[in-house]
Design a protein around this motif. Structure first.
Motif, PDB file in Angstrom:
ATOM      1  N   ALA A  80       0.833  -1.211   0.000  1.00  0.00           N
ATOM      2  CA  ALA A  80       0.000   0.000   0.000  1.00  0.00           C
ATOM      3  C   ALA A  80       0.863   1.255   0.000  1.00  0.00           C
ATOM      4  N   ILE A  81       1.956   1.224   0.739  1.00  0.00           N
ATOM      5  CA  ILE A  81       2.859   2.380   0.749  1.00  0.00           C
ATOM      6  C   ILE A  81       3.488   2.574  -0.629  1.00  0.00           C
ATOM      7  N   GLY A  82       3.861   1.467  -1.271  1.00  0.00           N
ATOM      8  CA  GLY A  82       4.448   1.573  -2.598  1.00  0.00           C
ATOM      9  C   GLY A  82       3.486   2.140  -3.621  1.00  0.00           C
ATOM     10  N   VAL A  83       2.224   1.744  -3.533  1.00  0.00           N
ATOM     11  CA  VAL A  83       1.228   2.234  -4.489  1.00  0.00           C
ATOM     12  C   VAL A  83       0.954   3.722  -4.288  1.00  0.00           C
ATOM     13  N   SER A  84       0.963   4.167  -3.037  1.00  0.00           N
ATOM     14  CA  SER A  84       0.650   5.567  -2.733  1.00  0.00           C
ATOM     15  C   SER A  84       1.906   6.357  -2.375  1.00  0.00           C
ATOM     16  N   ARG A  85       2.990   6.059  -3.061  1.00  0.00           N
ATOM     17  CA  ARG A  85       4.248   6.743  -2.766  1.00  0.00           C
ATOM     18  C   ARG A  85       4.142   8.244  -3.022  1.00  0.00           C
ATOM     19  N   ASP A  86       3.513   8.628  -4.135  1.00  0.00           N
ATOM     20  CA  ASP A  86       3.430  10.044  -4.503  1.00  0.00           C
ATOM     21  C   ASP A  86       2.018  10.612  -4.410  1.00  0.00           C
ATOM     22  N   SER A  87       1.008   9.755  -4.536  1.00  0.00           N
ATOM     23  CA  SER A  87      -0.367  10.237  -4.504  1.00  0.00           C
ATOM     24  C   SER A  87      -1.281   9.089  -4.085  1.00  0.00           C
ATOM     25  N   VAL A  88      -2.504   9.461  -3.723  1.00  0.00           N
ATOM     26  CA  VAL A  88      -3.491   8.467  -3.306  1.00  0.00           C
ATOM     27  C   VAL A  88      -4.068   7.787  -4.548  1.00  0.00           C
ATOM     28  N   PRO A  89      -4.216   6.464  -4.565  1.00  0.00           N
ATOM     29  CA  PRO A  89      -4.729   5.743  -5.743  1.00  0.00           C
ATOM     30  C   PRO A  89      -6.182   6.085  -6.046  1.00  0.00           C
ATOM     31  N   THR A  90      -6.651   5.554  -7.140  1.00  0.00           N
ATOM     32  CA  THR A  90      -8.029   5.764  -7.577  1.00  0.00           C
ATOM     33  C   THR A  90      -9.000   4.993  -6.674  1.00  0.00           C
ATOM     34  N   PRO A  91     -10.284   5.368  -6.702  1.00  0.00           N
ATOM     35  CA  PRO A  91     -11.267   4.652  -5.877  1.00  0.00           C
ATOM     36  C   PRO A  91     -11.322   3.155  -6.154  1.00  0.00           C
ATOM     37  N   ASP A  92     -11.072   2.727  -7.380  1.00  0.00           N
ATOM     38  CA  ASP A  92     -11.093   1.292  -7.689  1.00  0.00           C
ATOM     39  C   ASP A  92     -10.010   0.557  -6.909  1.00  0.00           C
ATOM     40  N   THR A  93      -8.830   1.139  -6.850  1.00  0.00           N
ATOM     41  CA  THR A  93      -7.745   0.524  -6.077  1.00  0.00           C
ATOM     42  C   THR A  93      -8.072   0.530  -4.593  1.00  0.00           C
ATOM     43  N   VAL A  94      -8.708   1.596  -4.133  1.00  0.00           N
ATOM     44  CA  VAL A  94      -9.108   1.673  -2.724  1.00  0.00           C
ATOM     45  C   VAL A  94     -10.100   0.560  -2.400  1.00  0.00           C
ATOM     46  N   ASN A  95     -11.061   0.330  -3.272  1.00  0.00           N
ATOM     47  CA  ASN A  95     -12.049  -0.721  -3.051  1.00  0.00           C
ATOM     48  C   ASN A  95     -11.405  -2.106  -3.052  1.00  0.00           C
TER      49      ASN A  95
END
Length: 221
Positions: free
Chosen positions: A47-62
């Protein structure tokens, strides 16, 4: 088994119901408290790697939310930032804490019921013992028109069966229920600690991404 139930009398039926419920709760908790369902594998690092620079899209959050109990807690931080353009680190942490309380409640599901069975089964066995003793004393009561009680051997044997079978069955139900309740209780406590540590680590990572953070927070990650 049927002959034992018949000999134990009606007081054994609540104990049989308790044994069925306890077995169902134990099997359900074994399935739901698997490590893969609660913590996943290296989920925080991913999760930290995916959101290194910004918060992911809602699909990734779900997708993260549906992964495990820890995923639900981490996804709550992402969702708070996505849904609130002025989200502060405090609000993001509050959202994660609320998700953590919800996850904790689900982890503890049915444990109070299992503890209640462990406490109630010996008392139900004791109730059967008392009823059996009443049967025994009833068998020794004098017959009508007789000053001396001759006793009823069949009723005496039935009373002894009720007393002994219910006492034994109450302990047979209570002991495993207590053992598994303590086991699941310790396992849930360990999971809660790991959830708290992982959530705190992830919250520190998300603080710089909060759009409503104070300027002083921007230098801290």
């Amino acid at each position: 088994m049927l002959s034992i139930i018949q000999a134990a009398g009606w007081p054994i039926w609540p104990l049989i119901l308790c044994s069925i419920l306890a077995l169902a709760f134990i099997i359900e908790r074994f399935i739901k408290l698997k490590t893969s369902r609660v913590l996943g594998s290296n989920l925080v690092d991913e999760a930290i790697g995916v959101s290194r620079d910004s918060v992911p899209t809602p699909d990734t959050v779900n997708q993260l939310e549906q992964h495990s109990a820890l995923g639900q807690v981490l996804a709550a931080g992402w969702r708070a930032i996505n849904n609130n353009p002025r989200c502060t680190p405090t609000e993001m942490r509050a959202a994660m804490e609320a998700a953590g309380r919800s996850a904790t409640h689900r982890l503890e599901r049915y444990l109070p019921a299992l503890a209640t069975i462990a406490s109630a089964a010996p008392l139900l066995g004791l109730l059967g013992t008392v009823i059996g003793m009443i049967e025994i004393f009833g068998s020794q009561a004098p017959a009508a028109g007789s000053a001396v009680g001759g006793g009823n051997p069949a009723q005496l044997a039935h009373g002894i069966s009720i007393a002994l079978y219910n006492t034994a069955f109450g302990l047979i139900v209570a002991i495993p229920a207590l053992i598994f309740w303590r086991y699941f209780r310790a396992r849930v406590d360990g999971y809660i600690l790991e959830l708290e540590l992982a959530a705190e680590r992830f919250a520190r990572h998300l603080e710089p991404l909060c759009p409503g953070r104070a300027p002083a927070d921007g230098a801290r990650k």
